[in-house]
Each structure stands twice: as structure tokens, then as C-alpha cells.
Write a protein that holds these residues in place. Structure first.
Motif, PDB file in Angstrom:
ATOM      1  N   ILE A 153       0.853  -1.183   0.000  1.00  0.00           N
ATOM      2  CA  ILE A 153       0.000   0.000   0.000  1.00  0.00           C
ATOM      3  C   ILE A 153       0.891   1.237   0.000  1.00  0.00           C
ATOM      4  N   LEU A 154       0.618   2.148  -0.931  1.00  0.00           N
ATOM      5  CA  LEU A 154       1.395   3.379  -1.080  1.00  0.00           C
ATOM      6  C   LEU A 154       0.495   4.560  -0.711  1.00  0.00           C
ATOM      7  N   VAL A 155       1.000   5.445   0.140  1.00  0.00           N
ATOM      8  CA  VAL A 155       0.229   6.603   0.608  1.00  0.00           C
ATOM      9  C   VAL A 155       1.114   7.844   0.552  1.00  0.00           C
ATOM     10  N   PRO A 156       0.523   9.041   0.656  1.00  0.00           N
ATOM     11  CA  PRO A 156       1.349  10.255   0.722  1.00  0.00           C
ATOM     12  C   PRO A 156       2.274  10.211   1.927  1.00  0.00           C
ATOM     13  N   GLN A 157       3.436  10.823   1.774  1.00  0.00           N
ATOM     14  CA  GLN A 157       4.402  10.833   2.873  1.00  0.00           C
ATOM     15  C   GLN A 157       3.765  11.422   4.128  1.00  0.00           C
ATOM     16  N   GLY A 158       4.010  10.793   5.259  1.00  0.00           N
ATOM     17  CA  GLY A 158       3.403  11.219   6.510  1.00  0.00           C
ATOM     18  C   GLY A 158       2.140  10.454   6.839  1.00  0.00           C
ATOM     19  N   ASN A 159       1.624   9.734   5.825  1.00  0.00           N
ATOM     20  CA  ASN A 159       0.440   8.887   6.013  1.00  0.00           C
ATOM     21  C   ASN A 159      -0.672   9.626   6.770  1.00  0.00           C
ATOM     22  N   PRO A 160      -1.197  10.703   6.190  1.00  0.00           N
ATOM     23  CA  PRO A 160      -2.171  11.535   6.913  1.00  0.00           C
ATOM     24  C   PRO A 160      -3.440  10.802   7.333  1.00  0.00           C
ATOM     25  N   ASP A 161      -3.819   9.749   6.606  1.00  0.00           N
ATOM     26  CA  ASP A 161      -5.048   9.023   6.948  1.00  0.00           C
ATOM     27  C   ASP A 161      -4.792   7.805   7.827  1.00  0.00           C
ATOM     28  N   ASP A 223      -2.759   4.048  -3.064  1.00  0.00           N
ATOM     29  CA  ASP A 223      -2.574   3.278  -4.297  1.00  0.00           C
ATOM     30  C   ASP A 223      -1.972   1.949  -3.883  1.00  0.00           C
ATOM     31  N   LEU A 224      -2.352   0.882  -4.551  1.00  0.00           N
ATOM     32  CA  LEU A 224      -1.754  -0.431  -4.281  1.00  0.00           C
ATOM     33  C   LEU A 224      -0.889  -0.833  -5.455  1.00  0.00           C
ATOM     34  N   ASN A 225       0.287  -1.364  -5.151  1.00  0.00           N
ATOM     35  CA  ASN A 225       1.264  -1.730  -6.162  1.00  0.00           C
ATOM     36  C   ASN A 225       1.995  -2.984  -5.747  1.00  0.00           C
ATOM     37  N   ASP A 226       2.630  -3.627  -6.714  1.00  0.00           N
ATOM     38  CA  ASP A 226       3.555  -4.697  -6.381  1.00  0.00           C
ATOM     39  C   ASP A 226       4.693  -4.105  -5.547  1.00  0.00           C
ATOM     40  N   TYR A 227       5.227  -4.930  -4.678  1.00  0.00           N
ATOM     41  CA  TYR A 227       6.281  -4.478  -3.760  1.00  0.00           C
ATOM     42  C   TYR A 227       7.435  -3.758  -4.470  1.00  0.00           C
ATOM     43  N   PRO A 228       7.963  -4.290  -5.585  1.00  0.00           N
ATOM     44  CA  PRO A 228       9.106  -3.593  -6.211  1.00  0.00           C
ATOM     45  C   PRO A 228       8.737  -2.197  -6.683  1.00  0.00           C
ATOM     46  N   VAL A 229       7.540  -2.045  -7.243  1.00  0.00           N
ATOM     47  CA  VAL A 229       7.129  -0.748  -7.776  1.00  0.00           C
ATOM     48  C   VAL A 229       6.890   0.244  -6.642  1.00  0.00           C
ATOM     49  N   ALA A 230       6.205  -0.194  -5.606  1.00  0.00           N
ATOM     50  CA  ALA A 230       5.925   0.703  -4.488  1.00  0.00           C
ATOM     51  C   ALA A 230       7.215   1.205  -3.849  1.00  0.00           C
ATOM     52  N   ALA A 231       8.168   0.318  -3.665  1.00  0.00           N
ATOM     53  CA  ALA A 231       9.447   0.710  -3.066  1.00  0.00           C
ATOM     54  C   ALA A 231      10.181   1.705  -3.951  1.00  0.00           C
ATOM     55  N   TYR A 232      10.157   1.452  -5.250  1.00  0.00           N
ATOM     56  CA  TYR A 232      10.824   2.334  -6.204  1.00  0.00           C
ATOM     57  C   TYR A 232      10.196   3.723  -6.175  1.00  0.00           C
ATOM     58  N   VAL A 233       8.875   3.769  -6.193  1.00  0.00           N
ATOM     59  CA  VAL A 233       8.170   5.056  -6.176  1.00  0.00           C
ATOM     60  C   VAL A 233       8.458   5.809  -4.881  1.00  0.00           C
ATOM     61  N   ALA A 234       8.449   5.099  -3.755  1.00  0.00           N
ATOM     62  CA  ALA A 234       8.726   5.742  -2.482  1.00  0.00           C
ATOM     63  C   ALA A 234      10.142   6.311  -2.446  1.00  0.00           C
ATOM     64  N   ALA A 235      11.078   5.614  -3.070  1.00  0.00           N
ATOM     65  CA  ALA A 235      12.471   6.062  -3.070  1.00  0.00           C
ATOM     66  C   ALA A 235      12.710   7.215  -4.048  1.00  0.00           C
ATOM     67  N   LYS A 236      12.056   7.151  -5.205  1.00  0.00           N
ATOM     68  CA  LYS A 236      12.323   8.117  -6.273  1.00  0.00           C
ATOM     69  C   LYS A 236      11.376   9.309  -6.270  1.00  0.00           C
ATOM     70  N   GLY A 237      10.197   9.171  -5.643  1.00  0.00           N
ATOM     71  CA  GLY A 237       9.217  10.241  -5.688  1.00  0.00           C
ATOM     72  C   GLY A 237       8.273  10.078  -6.854  1.00  0.00           C
ATOM     73  N   GLY A 238       7.182  10.802  -6.803  1.00  0.00           N
ATOM     74  CA  GLY A 238       6.149  10.681  -7.821  1.00  0.00           C
ATOM     75  C   GLY A 238       6.013  11.932  -8.657  1.00  0.00           C
ATOM     76  N   PRO A 239       4.846  12.135  -9.291  1.00  0.00           N
ATOM     77  CA  PRO A 239       4.621  13.296 -10.160  1.00  0.00           C
ATOM     78  C   PRO A 239       4.884  14.611  -9.428  1.00  0.00           C
ATOM     79  N   ASN A 240       5.581  15.525 -10.117  1.00  0.00           N
ATOM     80  CA  ASN A 240       5.881  16.844  -9.567  1.00  0.00           C
ATOM     81  C   ASN A 240       6.616  16.779  -8.221  1.00  0.00           C
ATOM     82  N   GLY A 241       7.414  15.737  -8.055  1.00  0.00           N
ATOM     83  CA  GLY A 241       8.218  15.624  -6.843  1.00  0.00           C
ATOM     84  C   GLY A 241       7.444  15.180  -5.619  1.00  0.00           C
ATOM     85  N   THR A 242       6.220  14.708  -5.822  1.00  0.00           N
ATOM     86  CA  THR A 242       5.409  14.245  -4.689  1.00  0.00           C
ATOM     87  C   THR A 242       6.109  13.106  -3.970  1.00  0.00           C
TER      88      THR A 242
END
Length: 307
Positions: A153-161, A223-242
Motif C-alpha cells: 500500500i502506497l500513501v502520501p508521505q506522513g500517512n495523513p489518513d 494506491d496499491l502496487n507490487d512491492y518492487p514498484v511501491a518501493a521504487y516510487v517511495a524512493a524516487k518520488g512521484g509526479p511533480n516531486g510528490t
């Protein structure tokens, strides 16, 4: 993607000539002996592929780090690297065409390409060709399993929810790529949330990039992703530096498989041998280390080993 934790998950090429959007990855010619020996993988390929000298692979190139496009448009990632290495083992060129994930199995069964390789989870529904109700909707496919990944499970940094598990999604909005293992997981959760009187809203998109953009814009809570993708996104950041983070434990670890038409057992079996050869030589391990996903390694290729 699949299916679709910090690294996660999502098919393979079409056309006798390299089609628009497809990418030539590697080439190694060999004619093969008339009667192949036990070690001659080229000679064990189906005659049509040997004659063409090309293995056509379809893949949805929107699922970094498993498969995505480099700045020059070429296919890069875990799957393209493994595919390239397999092509060298088989002595053929490998062509990868960018194909929407939900078009992979239909295109494979229509013989638009030879295999689909796109972070695709090997599961019974895909093997048997059934829908969510168990009704037969297509002939199904065989899988050559080559990697293990769970859902994160992928969430915004800080996991506001304060989301940490599936039940925490109730009352929220989730963005997902359609046709993936993650979409199936969340579809089951919809019923559980309804019974808890906390409806779960699910927004489906054609690719994972669109789903992540929805999360980045604040129109989805997870957002739900396969483990490799979620880890990559968390490490690299998302759209517009999110910035994102992975929460909770991996869900339902399952194998990724190379999808092959059920009638094409000859190709299926030679792919098993090629991947096992990569494992024996250490090339497989080197590819996984390159992408920091060694935890998903398998000891040997397996046919239809998913649940």
C-alpha cells in the motif's frame, strides 16, 4: 498490474516487423542443429520463432522498476533485462512492444506476439481464463514463473489518513491500474467495507502512472502496487516531486510469470530452461541486484506455480 512496500506491481510484442512502439532489445543469431542436443536451446524453439529469429514480447512499459521507458524511449527495467538475457540464451532477437496491461492476454491469445512479460501475477483465474464469477471467458494461459512479489500500500508521505492495512482503506478513495492483482484485492475489500458501513471508492486507470498522479493530486488516499514498484516510487518520488511512503506488510506474495499460450508448450518449456540457465550462471542474480530486488529471487523457474 497487477498486479499492480518499496519495490512493486504489470506484455510482450506484436507484429512480424517491429511494430510502432516496440523496441529492439538484443540480437544473437544462430541456426541451430537439425536435431537439437539437450543443451541447444535455440534448436528447441518453435520452428516459426527459429525461422524469424525473433521472440516478440508485449509489456506495459509504465511500471518502474519492473518495466518502463528510458529517456530515449527504450525499454528498461527488471523484465527487459531478463528478457534480453533470455534472448541471448535462445540465440534470437527480442522485440518488446508497449501494450496496455489489460490487452496483454487477449493479444497473446490472438497471436499478436509470442509471450507477455509485464509484472504479471500467475494466478488461477488467468491460467483458467475465468472471470470473477468463475465463468470461462477465454482459453487461459500458462506461466513460466521467475520472480516473487507481494502487494504493498502506497500513501502520501506522513500517512495523513493513518492507513496501515486493507481494512484501513474503508471510507477512503483508492486509485489503481485496472486488470491488476491489486484491483482484484481491492474489489474484494469493497464488500468488507460495505458491510462495515464505510464505503470504499475505487478509481481505475489504464496505467499505474495515471493512478499515482491521482494520488499525488490528492484525489485518492492510497494506491496499491507490487512491492518492487511501491518501493521504487517511495524512493524516487512521484509526479511533480510528490513524496510517498509504503505502509503495512506485503499482501499475498505471489510469482510473476511470463505468459505463454496454452498451445505453445514448446516455447513454454524452452523458456524454463533459459531462465534456469540464467540462474545457474549468476546472471539472474546480477540483474536483480542491479535493481535492488534480490528479495524476490526464485531458486528455479516453475510452470504455473501461482495460487
Amino acid at each position: 498490474m497487477h498486479a499492480n512496500a518499496p519495490i512493486s506491481a504489470r506484455a510482450l510484442a506484436a507484429g512480424a516487423v517491429l511494430a510502432a512502439g516496440s523496441l529492439l532489445l538484443t540480437a544473437c543469431g544462430s541456426s541451430g542443429p537439425a536435431k537439437p542436443s539437450a543443451d541447444d536451446l535455440h534448436g528447441r524453439l518453435p520452428e516459426r520463432i527459429r525461422t524469424a529469429g525473433v521472440l516478440k514480447i508485449a509489456s506495459d512499459l509504465n511500471y518502474a522498476p519492473v518495466e518502463f521507458k528510458a529517456s530515449d524511449g527504450s525499454a528498461v527495467g527488471i523484465d527487459p533485462d531478463i528478457a534480453t538475457a533470455v534472448g541471448k540464451q535462445l540465440g534470437v532477437k527480442v522485440e518488446i512492444s508497449d501494450t496496455a496491461f489489460d490487452k496483454l492476454i487477449p493479444g497473446l491469445q490472438a497471436k499478436e506476439f509470442d509471450v507477455a512479460m509485464s509484472a504479471m501475477t500467475d494466478n488461477r483465474q488467468r491460467r483458467e481464463g475465468t472471470d470473477d464469477s468463475g465463468k470461462q471467458v477465454n482459453p487461459g494461459v500458462d506461466f513460466v514463473d521467475y520472480f516473487i512479489a507481494g502487494t504493498s500500500i502506497l500513501v502520501p508521505q506522513g500517512n495523513p489518513d493513518k492507513i496501515g492495512k486493507l481494512d484501513d482503506l474503508c471510507g477512503h478513495t483508492v486509485a489503481l491500474q485496472r486488470g491488476t492483482t491489486q484491483a482484484a484485492i481491492v474489489e474484494r475489500q469493497v464488500g468488507a467495507c460495505a458491510r462495515a458501513h464505510k464505503p470504499l471508492t475505487v478509481n481505475l486507470f489504464d496505467n499505474d502512472s495515471e493512478a499515482l498522479a491521482e494520488l499525488a493530486a490528492g484525489r485518492a488516499d492510497a494506491d496499491l502496487n507490487d512491492y518492487p514498484v511501491a518501493a521504487y516510487v517511495a524512493a524516487k518520488g512521484g509526479p511533480n516531486g510528490t513524496k510517498f511512503e509504503v505502509v503495512g506488510a506485503q499482501l499475498q506474495p505471489s510469482p510473476y510469470g511470463i505468459a505463454v499460450s496454452k498451445e505453445n508448450t514448446e516455447l513454454r518449456d524452452v523458456l524454463v530452461k533459459a531462465i534456469n540457465q540464467l540462474i545457474r550462471t549468476g546472471e539472474y542474480e546480477n540483474i536483480l541486484k542491479k535493481w535492488e530486488v534480490s528479495g524476490g529471487a526464485v531458486q528455479n523457474a516453475v510452470v504455473n506455480g501461482g495460487f
